[in-house]
Design an enzyme around this catalytic site. Sequence first.
Site, PDB file in Angstrom:
ATOM      1  N   ARG A  62       0.900  -1.174   0.000  1.00  0.00           N
ATOM      2  CA  ARG A  62       0.000   0.000   0.000  1.00  0.00           C
ATOM      3  C   ARG A  62       0.921   1.201   0.000  1.00  0.00           C
ATOM      4  O   ARG A  62       1.630   1.449   0.982  1.00  0.00           O
ATOM      5  CB  ARG A  62      -0.898  -0.011   1.228  1.00  0.00           C
ATOM      6  CG  ARG A  62      -1.639   1.291   1.440  1.00  0.00           C
ATOM      7  CD  ARG A  62      -2.729   1.199   2.474  1.00  0.00           C
ATOM      8  NE  ARG A  62      -3.833   0.386   1.992  1.00  0.00           N
ATOM      9  CZ  ARG A  62      -5.025   0.310   2.587  1.00  0.00           C
ATOM     10  NH1 ARG A  62      -5.264   1.003   3.689  1.00  0.00           N
ATOM     11  NH2 ARG A  62      -5.983  -0.442   2.091  1.00  0.00           N
ATOM     12  N   HIS A  93      -7.520   0.914  -6.148  1.00  0.00           N
ATOM     13  CA  HIS A  93      -7.604  -0.097  -5.086  1.00  0.00           C
ATOM     14  C   HIS A  93      -8.166  -1.392  -5.697  1.00  0.00           C
ATOM     15  O   HIS A  93      -9.294  -1.785  -5.427  1.00  0.00           O
ATOM     16  CB  HIS A  93      -8.517   0.427  -3.985  1.00  0.00           C
ATOM     17  CG  HIS A  93      -8.363  -0.272  -2.668  1.00  0.00           C
ATOM     18  ND1 HIS A  93      -7.503  -1.331  -2.464  1.00  0.00           N
ATOM     19  CD2 HIS A  93      -8.980  -0.061  -1.468  1.00  0.00           C
ATOM     20  CE1 HIS A  93      -7.594  -1.724  -1.200  1.00  0.00           C
ATOM     21  NE2 HIS A  93      -8.481  -0.982  -0.570  1.00  0.00           N
ATOM     22  N   GLN A 115      -9.717  -4.406  -3.597  1.00  0.00           N
ATOM     23  CA  GLN A 115     -11.017  -4.081  -3.009  1.00  0.00           C
ATOM     24  C   GLN A 115     -12.149  -4.359  -4.007  1.00  0.00           C
ATOM     25  O   GLN A 115     -13.178  -4.940  -3.668  1.00  0.00           O
ATOM     26  CB  GLN A 115     -11.040  -2.587  -2.608  1.00  0.00           C
ATOM     27  CG  GLN A 115     -12.382  -2.110  -2.094  1.00  0.00           C
ATOM     28  CD  GLN A 115     -12.752  -2.724  -0.757  1.00  0.00           C
ATOM     29  OE1 GLN A 115     -11.995  -2.653   0.180  1.00  0.00           O
ATOM     30  NE2 GLN A 115     -13.937  -3.335  -0.675  1.00  0.00           N
ATOM     31  N   ASP A 154     -18.079   6.066  -0.389  1.00  0.00           N
ATOM     32  CA  ASP A 154     -16.735   6.009   0.203  1.00  0.00           C
ATOM     33  C   ASP A 154     -16.511   7.329   0.933  1.00  0.00           C
ATOM     34  O   ASP A 154     -17.302   8.282   0.801  1.00  0.00           O
ATOM     35  CB  ASP A 154     -15.700   5.797  -0.931  1.00  0.00           C
ATOM     36  CG  ASP A 154     -14.292   5.468  -0.416  1.00  0.00           C
ATOM     37  OD1 ASP A 154     -14.129   5.271   0.804  1.00  0.00           O
ATOM     38  OD2 ASP A 154     -13.367   5.428  -1.247  1.00  0.00           O
ATOM     39  N   CYS A 156     -16.640   0.332   1.173  1.00  0.00           N
ATOM     40  CA  CYS A 156     -15.384  -0.418   1.313  1.00  0.00           C
ATOM     41  C   CYS A 156     -14.851  -0.362   2.743  1.00  0.00           C
ATOM     42  O   CYS A 156     -14.048  -1.217   3.122  1.00  0.00           O
ATOM     43  CB  CYS A 156     -14.347   0.112   0.333  1.00  0.00           C
ATOM     44  SG  CYS A 156     -14.084   1.887   0.495  1.00  0.00           S
ATOM     45  N   ARG A 208     -13.030  -9.575   1.608  1.00  0.00           N
ATOM     46  CA  ARG A 208     -11.626  -9.204   1.377  1.00  0.00           C
ATOM     47  C   ARG A 208     -10.725 -10.406   1.671  1.00  0.00           C
ATOM     48  O   ARG A 208      -9.795 -10.688   0.933  1.00  0.00           O
ATOM     49  CB  ARG A 208     -11.209  -8.017   2.266  1.00  0.00           C
ATOM     50  CG  ARG A 208     -11.777  -6.670   1.880  1.00  0.00           C
ATOM     51  CD  ARG A 208     -11.333  -6.191   0.511  1.00  0.00           C
ATOM     52  NE  ARG A 208      -9.896  -6.125   0.351  1.00  0.00           N
ATOM     53  CZ  ARG A 208      -9.124  -5.092   0.706  1.00  0.00           C
ATOM     54  NH1 ARG A 208      -9.677  -4.024   1.224  1.00  0.00           N
ATOM     55  NH2 ARG A 208      -7.814  -5.106   0.502  1.00  0.00           N
TER      56      ARG A 208
END
Length: 341
Positions: free
Chosen positions: A104, A131, A134, A229, A270, A298
């Site tokens: 990340r 991402h 995700q 988000d 998310c 996930r």
Amino acid sequence: MRLRHFIDTQDYTKQELLDIIELTRRIKAADKQGCTPKLLQDATLAMIFEEPSTRTRVSFEVAMTELGGHALYLKPGEIHLGVRETLYDTAKVLSRMCDILMARTLKHETILGLAQYAEIPVINGLTDYNHPTQVVCDVLTMIEHAPAGKRLEELNVTFIGDATNVLSSLMLICTRLGMHFIQAAPAKYQAPAQWIEWAQENCAESGGSLRVTDDPIEAVQQADFVYTDLWWWVGQEEQIPDRRAAFMPTYQVNLDLFNRAPAHCKFMHCLPASRGVEVTDEVMDHPRSIIFDQSENRLHTEKGLLVYLLYKRLPRPSPQLRAYHQGQIEALLANYHADKR
Ligand code: CP
């Protein structure tokens, strides 16, 4: 097996993405019966985090453990990445000691650099651009929660909010898979022209559709899934007053807005979420909120991705070869201590 990274879903065909999702579903089914196969026995995942994480860190670490491998958590200040050592050197060293790398990074260029130099698969665990892990999870979750009889290519996904890294990935994967995607946001926070161009190219190939609007009420009217988000992220604190003024109250996913969607529509996020900001508690905890199924996925998705990228690369020596080397080493050890007996 040729080296393959997972940096952007745009690097994968529709069929490859569906293959990863199907692999994930099979591993999840095994997991639900308590028998996750140890497909990555003794493998090591290096995890670099330049930003905080709950889901990505935990899901990758647990995934490796349950698949029979191991994960290393590497954070700034504890490794030399980009400070006392070049990206090139870090990527080369990790490639000699580990089997796969997930990072990340604050800047997308950093993950691209790691992927350029690494000799092991590199997975993008979120950058300032996208991402991808995700959104593979998100599509899996949508398939699991799709209205009865609706095919993937018939699903309508409405994203309410800022042009985040999750928005870029979600619009690109949905359009690549032939789904129907809408973003509703104030003009200043809508997807940039380049993302729209790529998504439109996806639609031309897949039969999907894309629309960007400033009208959230109209945007949710056909939605099978409403997704939102955060309105601001780490490093955007100075923009909070402007962003709050632009989004609140029109773009908050509250019960009033959610009730304008069809009665079967599911809510997705998310996470992490700012409850009471981009979404209210009533929607987060609504019977048709699937945020925790999404979050759990996930874990299953990381397993699918790790196995997809790594399984065929791992050496699988025969029991005879293992026994030969063990015998050689044990014979040597016996000699080392012979004089002390
Ligand atoms: N959704 C997500 O990536 O969560 P984390 O930031 O907690 O990893």
